[in-house]
Design an enzyme around this catalytic site. Sequence first.
Site, PDB file in Angstrom:
ATOM      1  CE  LYS A  90      -1.171  -3.095   4.956  1.00 30.90           C
ATOM      2  NZ  LYS A  90      -0.507  -3.197   3.633  1.00 30.90           N
ATOM      3  CE  LYS A 114      -3.679 -13.756   2.396  1.00 32.09           C
ATOM      4  NZ  LYS A 114      -2.550 -13.485   1.486  1.00 32.09           N
ATOM      5  CE  LYS A 126      -1.888  -9.189  -3.553  1.00 34.07           C
ATOM      6  NZ  LYS A 126      -1.352  -9.600  -2.264  1.00 34.07           N
ATOM      7  CG  ASP A 166       2.033 -10.111  -4.091  1.00 31.06           C
ATOM      8  OD1 ASP A 166       1.463 -10.588  -3.100  1.00 31.06           O
ATOM      9  OD2 ASP A 166       2.098 -10.717  -5.184  1.00 31.06           O
TER      10      ASP A 166
END
Length: 444
Positions: A90, A114, A126, A166
């Site tokens: 994720k 995180k 990512k 993002d």
Amino acid sequence: MSYVDEVLVKVKEKNSHEPEFIQAVTEVLESLRPVIEKEEEKYRRDAILERMTEPDRIISFRVPWVDDKGQAQVNRGFRVQFNNAIGPYKGGLRLHPSVNQSIIKFLGFEQCFKNSLTGLPIGGGKGGSDFDPKGKSDREIMAFCKSFITELYKYIGADEDVPAGDIGVGAREIGYMYGQYKRITGLYEGVLTGKGLSYGGSLARKEATGYGLVYITDEMLRANGKSLEGKTVVVSGSGNVAIYAIEKAIALGAKPVTACDSTGWVYDPDGIDVAVLQDVKEVKRARLTEYVKARPNAEYHEGKGVWSVKCDIALPCATQNELDLEDAKALVANGCFAVCEGANMPTTLEATEYLQKNGVYFLPGKAANAGGVATSALEMSQNSERLSWTFEEVDAKLKNIMVNIFRNLDAAAKAYGKEGDYVAGANIAGFIKVCDAMLAHGIV
């Protein structure tokens, strides 16, 4: 040589051309020393740190698309699937000219911890591209997004890897990508988060990172006998994180006075007007020079400078390494007593160390900006259950998650003799959960 030192040497040798990734790994591993030293042989035997600093896989691909002049263009796309020990990968997709493998790896590595801190079952990943959406037409952005997902769709899925937005990827881009994914696969599933409300998105997702940042800042201040009430706040950035951090800070009684974009910054002594900022950035997609036209008492300055403004609290919400040692010295000199990261690694290692040595409360991004991914995971839950929660329900869950993140990292710091060191606390709390899952799975 200690196990931590051995791994740092290996990481620097193998990734010498990736400074952002090395910076992130160094910061995390240095703070994990008290944990590793307690059971060094066990961790060494199972090569936990080597496995944790090496992504499961890196997917790199070309993204061809045609611009409005009929000219074919080619960009490079990435997806780093870092660690899925506690759940499907994720993490967001970033579209920005600065994107390269080092930046995506550092973001994916940070994402593991995180996501672990949220307490939700999601791993770290990512992705993104060096494509620049600024100045592009809707048709050009759609052409790029369709081409990007045409390659990426092979590697993602609701139970495998769930990308989100993002920098440079908002509701428009997610919509184009989701439409192409659905067209290719024939599947209507929660494979992307940050979707529009009409097709599976979650209320409060846009606000989540900024709101979450302020919720955890407030909890940290309360734990130290302080509050946001009446405090002057300096904020960098002017995207979703900054805008909604400003909005929530105002709601809790603080006065944010700055915002910035890639060309300059504004100082509003009367406090940032959120409605004007939203109109400039979300509606007009204009530069901050437009803000001062509507706010005559505000000042516009070219270049950098937000950290020179006198404040009580600083919220860096723009991009990596935007707050350096000189900025940290200016903040301390001006009486700033708390810095909480809304962006990913916006503070350099030297600046972080300076702030901590000078008694500034410092909350790292892996904890402070986890509200976005936490709400993305809540969107995944709603998609799986075919439900849609109210704004108030999502916001309440978000606040609870952020409060618990602080309490868990605070407890972890105290348990390992690092009371008040919230960087160490966040890394330790995130690491322990991922490590326990990896040990339980065996060598895989």
